[in-house]
Scaffold this active site. Structure first.
Site, PDB file in Angstrom:
ATOM      1  CG  HIS A 195     -20.217  18.251 -31.626  1.00 48.46           C
ATOM      2  ND1 HIS A 195     -21.480  18.622 -31.339  1.00 48.46           N
ATOM      3  CD2 HIS A 195     -19.291  19.594 -31.260  1.00 48.46           C
ATOM      4  CE1 HIS A 195     -21.558  19.963 -31.359  1.00 48.46           C
ATOM      5  NE2 HIS A 195     -20.333  20.419 -31.377  1.00 48.46           N
ATOM      6  CG  ASP A 265     -20.595  23.198 -36.859  1.00 49.33           C
ATOM      7  OD1 ASP A 265     -19.789  23.845 -36.124  1.00 49.33           O
ATOM      8  OD2 ASP A 265     -21.702  22.873 -36.528  1.00 49.33           O
TER       9      ASP A 265
END
Length: 358
Positions: A195, A265
């Protein structure tokens, strides 16, 4: 919508708040949109969530409404009656518990029963509120190295991960929800959080295939969707797995024979930044073998994708056919009907018996 008009596009995007605004509606109507992913900010109550999902379906009945809802610390709907599901590690710990029985397989059988119950409760509660699909289960191995994975993993042992994931998937399926194994081929070894960083896993292809990728191989036809990791495996490819045709086409599709949906993702994550612009990242992901690309928390980037991404008709048709398979086939029970359903009561009772829920 008839099957011929079920034509979801390759972009899965999010919505801003608790109800749709004009910009959300415009994005959802775009033919390149094929999915809407919900977050904690989109949930205030069951009634509000059910209205939000119904409003999305009024605009596009072929859009897949998804959510990251695994249990433990990754659960978006936590109040107003939703069951607080355990982290998957708790199921792995059940596997090895000493039982009164002298038979070593008993704890394994109980853990698998609990995993099926978990999947059923998870899916049936979400479906009662109009959510079609959850990005679960995590198939990463717990090497005690990755903080972002940690207790989201069932176990360090790929055989236990496989058995519990298969059981969880069975529970999802009993509530007519498809599954998504993540993060292919494995995020458990790389320490950085994709992230906020670009994780690297220096191990050899052989090591990864012999351990991390085994659950994907063993789950085989029972796996409906896969999400690759934003991790670079330099001994295999310079690109992160989600942008790598070696990982997605040569290994996942050809070697492992995977026929389901491949989701990228989130393209706004730091782990995706190596691809360059969001449009470039989406093109790379789709060309590598993804059927759908996620763009979350950045409406400006979603607009860039919707206005600039070019997808061939053949690619869009192939991806739409796969995405349609993830749609529930049955009408879900309402929340009140669910509370009185024997299977749901049994599944919750089992989880309480094992001390996995309150």
């Amino acid at each position: 919508m008839t099957k011929s008009t079920m034509n979801p596009g390759p972009i899965t995007l999010d919505v801003v708040g608790l109800e749709l605004n004009a910009e959300d509606r415009r994005r959802i109507r775009d033919p390149l949109t094929g999915g809407v992913i919900l977050f904690g900010r989109n949930f205030a109550s069951r009634q509000q969530l059910t209205k939000l999902t119904a409003d999305i379906k009024k605009l596009r009945s072929d859009v897949l409404i998804s959510i990251d809802h695994e249990g433990g610390r990754v659960q978006r709907c936590k109040t107003d009656g939703f069951t607080h599901l355990p982290a998957m590690r708790k199921l792995g710990e059940l596997w090895g518990l000493k039982s009164k029985s002298t038979h070593p397989a008993e704890s394994a059988a109980l853990a698998m029963a609990a995993a099926t119950a978990c999947g059923y409760v998870l899916a049936s509660e979400l479906r009662a509120c109009g959510v079609d699909f959850s990005f679960t289960p995590v198939l990463d191995l717990d090497f005690a190295r990755s903080g972002v994975i940690g207790d989201r993993s069932f176990s360090r042992d790929p055989q236990i991960v496989f058995a519990l994931a298969k059981s969880l998937n069975e529970g999802l399926g009993l509530a007519d929800m498809a599954n998504c194994g993540k993060h292919f081929p494995g995020h458990g070894w790389a320490e950085a959080d994709s992230h906020v960083a670009i994780p690297v896993d220096e191990r050899s292809l052989k090591e990864i295939l012999n351990e991390d990728a085994k659950p994907y191989e063993w789950l085989d036809l029972s796996l409906a969707a896969v999400m690759p990791a934003h991790v670079i495996y330099p001994k295999v490819d310079k690109n992160p797995a989600g942008f790598s045709s070696i990982w997605l086409h040569s290994i996942l599709r050809q070697e492992l024979g995977f026929e389901g949906v491949i989701f990228s993702d989130d393209l706004s994550m730091e782990g995706a930044s190596v691809a360059g612009s969001v449009v470039k990242g989406a093109e790379l992901a789709l060309n590598a073998g993804c059927d759908a690309v996620l763009i979350c928390n950045r409406p400006d980037l979603a607009d860039q994708l919707l206005s600039k991404l070019k997808v061939s008709k053949a690619k869009q048709s192939e991806s739409a056919n796969r995405l349609n398979r993830l749609m529930p086939k049955s009408v879900a029970l309402s929340w009140d009907e669910l509370q009185n359903e024997a299977e749901y009561q049994h599944a919750k009772g089992l989880l309480k018996q094992f001390g996995l829920i309150q």
